[in-house]
Structure formats: C-alpha cells, structure tokens
Write a protein that holds these residues in place. Structure first.
Motif, PDB file in Angstrom:
ATOM      1  N   MET A   1       0.837  -1.189   0.000  1.00  0.00           N
ATOM      2  CA  MET A   1       0.000   0.000   0.000  1.00  0.00           C
ATOM      3  C   MET A   1       0.881   1.251   0.000  1.00  0.00           C
ATOM      4  O   MET A   1       1.796   1.368   0.811  1.00  0.00           O
ATOM      5  N   VAL A   2       0.605   2.165  -0.907  1.00  0.00           N
ATOM      6  CA  VAL A   2       1.366   3.407  -0.988  1.00  0.00           C
ATOM      7  C   VAL A   2       0.731   4.436  -0.051  1.00  0.00           C
ATOM      8  O   VAL A   2      -0.468   4.704  -0.117  1.00  0.00           O
ATOM      9  N   ARG A   3       1.555   5.015   0.823  1.00  0.00           N
ATOM     10  CA  ARG A   3       1.059   6.025   1.758  1.00  0.00           C
ATOM     11  C   ARG A   3       1.200   7.411   1.148  1.00  0.00           C
ATOM     12  O   ARG A   3       2.050   7.651   0.303  1.00  0.00           O
ATOM     13  N   SER A   4       0.378   8.330   1.614  1.00  0.00           N
ATOM     14  CA  SER A   4       0.468   9.707   1.131  1.00  0.00           C
ATOM     15  C   SER A   4       1.610  10.430   1.834  1.00  0.00           C
ATOM     16  O   SER A   4       2.038  10.033   2.928  1.00  0.00           O
ATOM     17  N   ILE A   5       2.086  11.501   1.221  1.00  0.00           N
ATOM     18  CA  ILE A   5       3.128  12.323   1.849  1.00  0.00           C
ATOM     19  C   ILE A   5       2.626  12.876   3.171  1.00  0.00           C
ATOM     20  O   ILE A   5       3.365  12.950   4.158  1.00  0.00           O
ATOM     21  N   GLY A   6       1.350  13.228   3.210  1.00  0.00           N
ATOM     22  CA  GLY A   6       0.769  13.747   4.450  1.00  0.00           C
ATOM     23  C   GLY A   6       0.833  12.742   5.582  1.00  0.00           C
ATOM     24  O   GLY A   6       1.151  13.088   6.726  1.00  0.00           O
ATOM     25  N   ASP A   7       0.529  11.463   5.270  1.00  0.00           N
ATOM     26  CA  ASP A   7       0.597  10.418   6.286  1.00  0.00           C
ATOM     27  C   ASP A   7       2.021  10.249   6.809  1.00  0.00           C
ATOM     28  O   ASP A   7       2.249  10.099   8.011  1.00  0.00           O
ATOM     29  N   VAL A   8       2.979  10.275   5.889  1.00  0.00           N
ATOM     30  CA  VAL A   8       4.378  10.127   6.276  1.00  0.00           C
ATOM     31  C   VAL A   8       4.800  11.287   7.178  1.00  0.00           C
ATOM     32  O   VAL A   8       5.450  11.092   8.209  1.00  0.00           O
ATOM     33  N   CYS A   9       4.420  12.503   6.802  1.00  0.00           N
ATOM     34  CA  CYS A   9       4.779  13.682   7.604  1.00  0.00           C
ATOM     35  C   CYS A   9       4.167  13.615   9.001  1.00  0.00           C
ATOM     36  O   CYS A   9       4.809  13.965   9.995  1.00  0.00           O
ATOM     37  N   ARG A  10       2.927  13.142   9.070  1.00  0.00           N
ATOM     38  CA  ARG A  10       2.284  13.027  10.381  1.00  0.00           C
ATOM     39  C   ARG A  10       2.997  11.993  11.254  1.00  0.00           C
ATOM     40  O   ARG A  10       3.162  12.188  12.461  1.00  0.00           O
ATOM     41  N   GLU A  11       3.441  10.888  10.641  1.00  0.00           N
ATOM     42  CA  GLU A  11       4.174   9.879  11.388  1.00  0.00           C
ATOM     43  C   GLU A  11       5.503  10.432  11.901  1.00  0.00           C
ATOM     44  O   GLU A  11       5.907  10.162  13.034  1.00  0.00           O
ATOM     45  N   VAL A  12       6.182  11.185  11.046  1.00  0.00           N
ATOM     46  CA  VAL A  12       7.469  11.770  11.446  1.00  0.00           C
ATOM     47  C   VAL A  12       7.259  12.774  12.575  1.00  0.00           C
ATOM     48  O   VAL A  12       8.002  12.783  13.565  1.00  0.00           O
ATOM     49  N   ASP A  13       6.233  13.630  12.439  1.00  0.00           N
ATOM     50  CA  ASP A  13       5.934  14.596  13.506  1.00  0.00           C
ATOM     51  C   ASP A  13       5.654  13.880  14.817  1.00  0.00           C
ATOM     52  O   ASP A  13       6.134  14.283  15.882  1.00  0.00           O
ATOM     53  N   SER A  14       4.867  12.807  14.754  1.00  0.00           N
ATOM     54  CA  SER A  14       4.536  12.034  15.948  1.00  0.00           C
ATOM     55  C   SER A  14       5.791  11.456  16.584  1.00  0.00           C
ATOM     56  O   SER A  14       5.950  11.473  17.816  1.00  0.00           O
ATOM     57  N   PHE A  15       6.704  10.981  15.745  1.00  0.00           N
ATOM     58  CA  PHE A  15       7.945  10.407  16.273  1.00  0.00           C
ATOM     59  C   PHE A  15       8.753  11.456  17.019  1.00  0.00           C
ATOM     60  O   PHE A  15       9.187  11.238  18.161  1.00  0.00           O
ATOM     61  N   PHE A  16       8.961  12.609  16.398  1.00  0.00           N
ATOM     62  CA  PHE A  16       9.815  13.612  17.018  1.00  0.00           C
ATOM     63  C   PHE A  16       9.144  14.327  18.197  1.00  0.00           C
ATOM     64  O   PHE A  16       9.822  14.978  18.988  1.00  0.00           O
ATOM     65  N   MET A  17       7.848  14.141  18.345  1.00  0.00           N
ATOM     66  CA  MET A  17       7.155  14.635  19.535  1.00  0.00           C
ATOM     67  C   MET A  17       7.132  13.577  20.646  1.00  0.00           C
ATOM     68  O   MET A  17       6.606  13.820  21.729  1.00  0.00           O
ATOM     69  N   GLY A  18       7.728  12.408  20.367  1.00  0.00           N
ATOM     70  CA  GLY A  18       7.776  11.345  21.366  1.00  0.00           C
ATOM     71  C   GLY A  18       6.457  10.639  21.560  1.00  0.00           C
ATOM     72  O   GLY A  18       6.225  10.013  22.601  1.00  0.00           O
ATOM     73  N   LYS A  19       5.575  10.704  20.554  1.00  0.00           N
ATOM     74  CA  LYS A  19       4.240  10.124  20.687  1.00  0.00           C
ATOM     75  C   LYS A  19       3.988   8.983  19.707  1.00  0.00           C
ATOM     76  O   LYS A  19       2.853   8.552  19.523  1.00  0.00           O
ATOM     77  N   SER A  20       5.030   8.484  19.088  1.00  0.00           N
ATOM     78  CA  SER A  20       4.875   7.429  18.088  1.00  0.00           C
ATOM     79  C   SER A  20       4.634   6.080  18.753  1.00  0.00           C
ATOM     80  O   SER A  20       4.844   5.900  19.963  1.00  0.00           O
ATOM     81  N   ALA A  21       4.232   5.107  17.940  1.00  0.00           N
ATOM     82  CA  ALA A  21       4.070   3.738  18.434  1.00  0.00           C
ATOM     83  C   ALA A  21       5.393   3.201  18.973  1.00  0.00           C
ATOM     84  O   ALA A  21       5.411   2.439  19.949  1.00  0.00           O
ATOM     85  N   VAL A  22       6.508   3.594  18.354  1.00  0.00           N
ATOM     86  CA  VAL A  22       7.829   3.148  18.816  1.00  0.00           C
ATOM     87  C   VAL A  22       8.090   3.652  20.232  1.00  0.00           C
ATOM     88  O   VAL A  22       8.559   2.904  21.101  1.00  0.00           O
ATOM     89  N   HIS A  23       7.778   4.924  20.484  1.00  0.00           N
ATOM     90  CA  HIS A  23       7.981   5.473  21.833  1.00  0.00           C
ATOM     91  C   HIS A  23       7.075   4.801  22.852  1.00  0.00           C
ATOM     92  O   HIS A  23       7.494   4.514  23.983  1.00  0.00           O
TER      93      HIS A  23
END
Length: 200
Positions: A1-23
């Motif tokens: 499945m190809v993700r949108s640029i918007g989805d990718v940006c939201r995931e990156v923002d979530s990561f750097f805010m410490g709110k990602s699934a990884v965190h």
C-alpha cells in the motif's frame, strides 16, 4: 500500500514529539522490565535521539543480559510480547505492533564475531533521559556504533550515526582518547568526515 506524503509527515511529527508507536512500545517495555527489577538500557536509534542526532526508527533496541531476557520472556511471552520466530531473541510488542531487537551483554556488535568490544552489562552503562528511562551513554553508544560499522559493511548507518553524533555534540578529535583503543583510529577518520561542510 502506498502512503500519502501527508501520512508520512504526520508519522514523522509524531515520532519527534515522542508520541509514536515506537515510543509507546519503549515505555511499555521499560515499565515491564523495571517492574521485574531487570537491568536494561535502551540502545540504537532511540539512544542517538537522546544524544542529539534526530532520526526516525521503526523498532526498539534494548540491551539486556541473558538472564534478564529469560526472566522477561517467562513472565510476558504471549502476554503482550511474542517472539518474532520460535527461539528468537527479538520480540514484537503486540499492542503497538513494534519490533523489539534485543542486544545481549557479552555478545559482539556488527558481525557478531569476537573482538575487543562487546555489549556491556546494562547495569554498568546507564544514562537517563528526561523520563528516567535508562539509555546508553554517549561514549558507549559511539563504541558500539563504530565497532558495528567497522565489521559489518551492510550496516553503514552505524558509521553515519557516528558522524552525525560527532557533529551535533561538537565533539573534539581528542574525544577519541575516551574510547576503547579498538575504535579510536576509526573515530578520528569519522571525525574528519564530520568536519566536511555540506553545501546544499
């Protein structure tokens, strides 16, 4: 499945805010290990972020000793965490769908072959982030990254992480003296690369 640029940006923002699934997976793992009194240290890309080099990752690297890993699996295997495959060190956090890569104290970074540098016992190498979660201190992180990159050509990211950590922490070339002799010459080589100005 190809993700949108918007989805990718939201995931990156979530990561750097410490709110990602990884965190969240890291926090759940840290709580479970602490509750059992198992010494551990977060390593890998999450540790590089703590030390100033901001980049994303899809998994959690944790340093344990073999006894700690066995105790954790006895208590939690099949109850929130499952083996990636039968008998593997690696696990998957089922709730957050995040892989947990386990580094074992006494094993060797990179190609896994014996060398002067091995993964230390987690109780001996702890620095803490703002949440009180133990991470590899910078010196140990650099030693592990450089030893890995020196012996595993398929892991160039470890050497790039070292270059970026040198830059962001403005480490002097003399910092090599604080590292294990096995990696000092490589640190100096990477330090020189870190001084190259990027003109783009």
């Amino acid at each position: 499945m190809v993700r949108s640029i918007g989805d990718v940006c939201r995931e990156v923002d979530s990561f750097f805010m410490g709110k990602s699934a990884v965190h969240e997976a890291m926090r759940s793992l840290a709580r479970a290990l602490a509750d059992l009194g198992i010494p551990f240290v977060i390593a890998g890309a999450l540790a590089t972020n703590v030390h100033g080099h901001r980049r994303t990752t899809a998994d959690v690297d944790v340093l344990l000793d073999r006894e700690g890993l066995n105790r954790f699996k006895e208590r939690w295997s099949g109850r929130g965490w499952v083996d990636v495959f039968k008998g593997s060190k690696a696990m998957r956090d089922v709730e957050h769908d995040v892989k947990i890569d386990v580094l074992i104290a006494g094993d060797y970074p990179g190609d896994g072959k014996p060398k002067p540098i091995s993964f230390p016992h987690p109780a001996d190498v702890q620095a803490f982030d703002s949440e009180g979660i133990p991470f590899l201190p910078l010196t140990t992180l650099l030693e592990m990254k450089i030893a890995s990159g020196m012996t595993a050509p398929h892991r160039p990211r470890d050497l790039d992480d070292t270059i970026q950590l040198i830059r962001v922490n403005r480490l002097p070339v003399e910092y090599a003296d604080e590292l294990d002799p096995y990696v000092r010459a490589k640190f100096v080589e990477l330090w020189n690369l870190a001084q190259v100005e990027e003109d783009y």
